[in-house]
Enzyme design. Structure first.
Site, PDB file in Angstrom:
ATOM      1  N   GLU A  43       0.852  -1.111  -0.071  1.00 20.51           N
ATOM      2  CA  GLU A  43      -0.049  -0.037  -0.103  1.00 20.51           C
ATOM      3  C   GLU A  43       0.921   1.257  -0.030  1.00 20.51           C
ATOM      4  O   GLU A  43       1.778   1.412   0.824  1.00 20.51           O
ATOM      5  CB  GLU A  43      -0.854   0.007   1.342  1.00 20.51           C
ATOM      6  CG  GLU A  43      -1.799   1.060   1.141  1.00 20.51           C
ATOM      7  CD  GLU A  43      -2.953   1.177   2.441  1.00 20.51           C
ATOM      8  OE1 GLU A  43      -2.746   0.198   3.184  1.00 20.51           O
ATOM      9  OE2 GLU A  43      -3.394   2.012   2.467  1.00 20.51           O
ATOM     10  N   ARG A  54       5.013 -12.849   9.839  1.00 19.84           N
ATOM     11  CA  ARG A  54       5.657 -11.522   9.378  1.00 19.84           C
ATOM     12  C   ARG A  54       6.878 -11.628  10.154  1.00 19.84           C
ATOM     13  O   ARG A  54       7.007 -12.154  11.355  1.00 19.84           O
ATOM     14  CB  ARG A  54       4.641 -10.363   9.456  1.00 19.84           C
ATOM     15  CG  ARG A  54       4.288 -10.334  10.792  1.00 19.84           C
ATOM     16  CD  ARG A  54       2.953  -9.140  10.753  1.00 19.84           C
ATOM     17  NE  ARG A  54       3.347  -7.863  10.628  1.00 19.84           N
ATOM     18  CZ  ARG A  54       2.817  -7.097   9.370  1.00 19.84           C
ATOM     19  NH1 ARG A  54       1.727  -7.591   9.002  1.00 19.84           N
ATOM     20  NH2 ARG A  54       3.168  -5.964   9.239  1.00 19.84           N
ATOM     21  N   LYS A  67       4.595   0.339   9.727  1.00 17.43           N
ATOM     22  CA  LYS A  67       4.526   1.608   9.141  1.00 17.43           C
ATOM     23  C   LYS A  67       4.084   2.978   9.738  1.00 17.43           C
ATOM     24  O   LYS A  67       4.673   4.025   9.724  1.00 17.43           O
ATOM     25  CB  LYS A  67       3.860   1.544   7.720  1.00 17.43           C
ATOM     26  CG  LYS A  67       4.576   1.008   6.379  1.00 17.43           C
ATOM     27  CD  LYS A  67       3.988   1.307   5.348  1.00 17.43           C
ATOM     28  CE  LYS A  67       3.399  -0.024   4.617  1.00 17.43           C
ATOM     29  NZ  LYS A  67       2.437   0.058   3.516  1.00 17.43           N
TER      30      LYS A  67
HETATM   31  P1  ATP Z   1       2.280  -2.179   8.261  1.00 12.53           P
HETATM   32  O1  ATP Z   1       1.241  -2.907   9.042  1.00 12.53           O
HETATM   33  O2  ATP Z   1       3.637  -1.886   8.406  1.00 12.53           O
HETATM   34  O3  ATP Z   1       1.691  -0.924   7.581  1.00 12.53           O
HETATM   35  P2  ATP Z   1       1.431  -3.481   5.771  1.00 12.53           P
HETATM   36  O4  ATP Z   1       1.477  -5.115   5.974  1.00 12.53           O
HETATM   37  O5  ATP Z   1       0.055  -2.700   5.999  1.00 12.53           O
HETATM   38  O6  ATP Z   1       2.451  -3.264   6.899  1.00 12.53           O
HETATM   39  P3  ATP Z   1       1.731  -3.352   3.101  1.00 12.53           P
HETATM   40  O7  ATP Z   1       2.349  -2.077   2.292  1.00 12.53           O
HETATM   41  O8  ATP Z   1       0.086  -4.015   2.755  1.00 12.53           O
HETATM   42  O9  ATP Z   1       2.167  -3.171   4.535  1.00 12.53           O
HETATM   43  O10 ATP Z   1       2.547  -4.775   2.931  1.00 12.53           O
HETATM   44  C1  ATP Z   1       2.957  -5.210   1.395  1.00 12.53           C
HETATM   45  C2  ATP Z   1       3.255  -6.690   1.380  1.00 12.53           C
HETATM   46  O11 ATP Z   1       4.426  -6.801   2.392  1.00 12.53           O
HETATM   47  C3  ATP Z   1       2.286  -7.505   2.245  1.00 12.53           C
HETATM   48  O12 ATP Z   1       1.828  -8.720   1.284  1.00 12.53           O
HETATM   49  C4  ATP Z   1       2.662  -7.781   3.623  1.00 12.53           C
HETATM   50  O13 ATP Z   1       2.001  -8.892   3.966  1.00 12.53           O
HETATM   51  C5  ATP Z   1       4.122  -7.900   3.483  1.00 12.53           C
HETATM   52  N1  ATP Z   1       4.539  -7.322   4.753  1.00 12.53           N
HETATM   53  C6  ATP Z   1       4.257  -6.345   5.375  1.00 12.53           C
HETATM   54  N2  ATP Z   1       5.023  -6.283   6.753  1.00 12.53           N
HETATM   55  C7  ATP Z   1       5.896  -7.381   6.598  1.00 12.53           C
HETATM   56  C8  ATP Z   1       6.344  -8.137   7.483  1.00 12.53           C
HETATM   57  N3  ATP Z   1       6.859  -7.440   8.683  1.00 12.53           N
HETATM   58  N4  ATP Z   1       6.994  -9.348   7.193  1.00 12.53           N
HETATM   59  C9  ATP Z   1       6.751  -9.959   6.032  1.00 12.53           C
HETATM   60  N5  ATP Z   1       5.900  -9.407   5.270  1.00 12.53           N
HETATM   61  C10 ATP Z   1       5.402  -8.136   5.503  1.00 12.53           C
HETATM   62 MG    MG Z   2      -1.479  -3.794   4.371  1.00 13.44          MG
END
Ligand code: ATP
Ligand code: MG
Length: 561
Positions: free
Chosen positions: A37, A263, A273
């Site tokens: 995102e 994760r 984030k």
């Molecule tokens: P945050 O919670 O930090 O905002 P998010 O999951 O909302 O992270 P996205 O931009 O949606 O962030 O993530 C893009 C991809 O990266 C998704 O497929 C997500 O599952 C993966 N991802 C995000 N954070 C992690 C993590 N800590 N470990 C492994 N994969 C991750």
């Molecule tokens: Mg997400």
């Protein structure tokens, strides 16, 4: 496809699934996707997901798409879109075709919503958010049907079309799937798939005042792109039935399968984030690319190498078990990759002046030295000696501890790539502080052992007149607590993670480096012998004008001791 990615492959449960799918002929080739995102910069957790998705596509000669999951226009921007692309490329990966956007599918998604209404699978609901929560039930109690659930198809079509046309205020109506309010899985209790929100979208502008929800958008985007294996983190496990339900109830080209893995969480830092954003917007760090940040841009600026990060991702593996990793594992991987990649030079960061009293122009010779002991192709440079040199203050002890092999009054030490010197006199200032050492060169020791005695210690040094002055930034952990966002106070509430920011996470000092470092392009990584790995700062280092170096990592893991 990745460049220079030669880390050995380690199997995991996802690879086993892919192996089976290819062997059975279910798929001829795989297509994965990385779906960030664009609401912030990517962090080390994303790096795990990038290495997984792009790495699989590389290994299996498939494709990996980059898709911006841009369904929350309030928080998204083109700045984030750009940095995401930069970070992925920098890590050594390239997505297949153009960057894709969930917003590319807004028209299609709208069409599928209309089809769902026509099939009696979706309805326009007017419950307020509070009512909706109340009707939803809880983990232990079933929900109740919305009073709007049994509207006619015609009424729903009319209402939904008017939602799109902007006839209703923000938040007043939603489109919901008609699944099962009594489902044990709350995600299936008539989830909202559209809401009214008048916000400018970074790509579609003001075209839409209704936006699709993530769960609805994601599975359809995957299907439209022909994704074979949709890999996400474990918190989406409970959403999988919804992912499948949507694809089972519309007419899409294929039905991708979702698989979840744990994760990555890292100690002494944050991988959220939202919290990283807080550090940036509150000025607690210098930006998303502050070298102390666990963002990909931060790690890049810190001097970590793409190969080091990929090696780390490979080491931590992919599974469904908890993945909390100590920073030393990341640092270890970075160190290991830099060991072979980085040319070596000498630098003195905490200098003390040494005067070589018998230095003689034309007699005291300089030597040339290789930039790397195992990589001849890195070339050589001259290591000039002069009357005045700098050595590290720590390499001299007036009262040496037992077993000391470095410089001490009356003692000898070898200058790396140069002569053996002897400390004849210690000069102190009025306060008793050692300010200078007067030493003599044994002229018979250049490139050979001294006669009749052993000199064990070797120290790094630079010639004072040849060295360049540099701003050197030494970084430490960003937080003093291993889990800064998981500490609870006496009241049982989480303590604000800001309280655990390490006040000493940055030390700026002036160092003296071999002259080549000044001319090095920004982002050149060196090993400063005996000190660690350093990088010419991506933005502040100006070749030929101003040397600015960041410490990426020390030569060994001193943190755990
Ligand atoms: P945050 O919670 O930090 O905002 P998010 O999951 O909302 O992270 P996205 O931009 O949606 O962030 O993530 C893009 C991809 O990266 C998704 O497929 C997500 O599952 C993966 N991802 C995000 N954070 C992690 C993590 N800590 N470990 C492994 N994969 C991750
Ligand atoms: Mg997400």
């Amino acid at each position: 496809m990745s460049t220079e990615n030669n880390t050995p492959v380690v199997s995991n449960f996802i690879r086993s699934i892919i192996d089976e799918d290819l062997a059975s002929g279910k798929h001829a080739a795989i297509v994965t996707r990385f779906p960030p995102e664009p609401n912030g910069y990517l962090h080390v957790g994303h790096a795990k997901s990038i290495c997984l998705n792009f790495g699989l596509a590389d290994d299996y000669h498939g494709h990996c798409h980059l898709r911006m999951d841009d369904t929350n226009p309030e928080k998204e921007s083109d700045e984030y879109v750009r940095s995401i692309q930069d970070s992925i490329r920098w890590l050594g990966y390239q997505w297949d075709g153009n960057v894709r956007y969930a917003s590319d599918y807004f028209d299609a998604l709208y069409g599928y919503a209309v089809a769902l209404i026509q099939a009696g699978h979706a309805y326009v609901c007017e419950l307020t958010p509070e009512e909706m929560r109340e009707y939803r039930g809880s983990l232990t109690e079933p929900g109740r049907d919305s009073p709007y659930r049994n509207r006619s198809v015609a009424e729903n079509l009319d209402q939904f079309s008017r939602m799109k046309d902007g006839e209703f205020p923000d938040g007043s109506k939603t489109l919901r799937l008609k699944i099962d309010m009594a489902s044990g899985n709350v995600n299936l209790r008539d989830p909202v798939i559209y809401r009214i929100r008048r916000v400018h979208h970074h790509r579609t502008g003001d075209k839409w005042c209704i936006y699709p929800m993530y769960d609805y958008t994601h599975c359809i985007s995957d299907a439209l792109e022909g994704i074979t294996h949709s890999l996400c983190t474990l918190e989406f496990e409970d959403h999988r039935p919804l992912y499948d339900w949507v694809l089972d109830h519309i007419d899409v080209p294929c039905h991708p399968r979702q698989y979840e893995f744990s994760r990555l969480e890292m100690l002494s830092t944050l991988t959220s984030k939202r919290k990283l954003n807080a550090l940036v917007t509150e000025g607690l760090v210098s930006g998303w690319d502050d070298p102390r940040m666990p963002t990909i841009e931060g790690m890049r600026r810190r001097g970590y190498s793409p190969a080091g990060i990929r090696l780390f991702a490979q080491r931590i593996g992919i599974s469904k078990s908890v993945n909390i990793i100590d920073m030393s594992v990341l640092e270890g991987a970075v160190r290991e990759s830099l060991e072979a990649e980085a040319p070596r030079i000498m630098a003195v960061l905490n200098p003390i002046k040494v005067t070589l009293t018998n230095f003689a122009e034309g007699v005291s010779a300089s030597r040339s030295a290789p930039y790397h002991p195992h990589h001849e192709e890195f070339g050589e440079r001259d290591v000039p000696i002069a009357r005045e040199i700098w050595i590290e203050r720590d390499d001299f002890a007036e009262v040496p501890p037992k077993g000391w092999q470095r410089l001490t009054p009356g003692g000898e030490v070898r200058l790396r790539y140069s002569y053996v010197i002897k400390c004849d006199e210690v000069v102190k200032d009025a306060a008793g502080e050692v300010v200078e050492l007067k030493c003599s060169i044994d002229h018979d020791t250049l490139g050979k052992n001294p006669e009749g005695r052993k000199v064990k210690g070797v120290v790094h040094w630079v010639s004072a007149s040849h060295a360049v002055e540099a701003e050197v930034r030494l970084y430490d952990r960003l937080f003093t607590e291993p889990r800064p966002d998981a500490v609870r106070g006496e009241d049982g509430e989480y303590v604000d993670f800001r309280q655990f920011l390490n006040a000493n996470s940055l030390t700026v000092t002036t160092g003296y480096l071999e002259a080549a470092a000044l001319d090095a392009p920004a982002e050149t990584r060196y090993q400063f012998e005996r000190l660690g790995y350093f990088v010419a700062d991506r933005f502040d280092h100006q070749p030929g004008k101003k040397a600015v170096f960041n410490r990426a990592v020390g030569l060994r893991d001193t943190w755990s001791k």
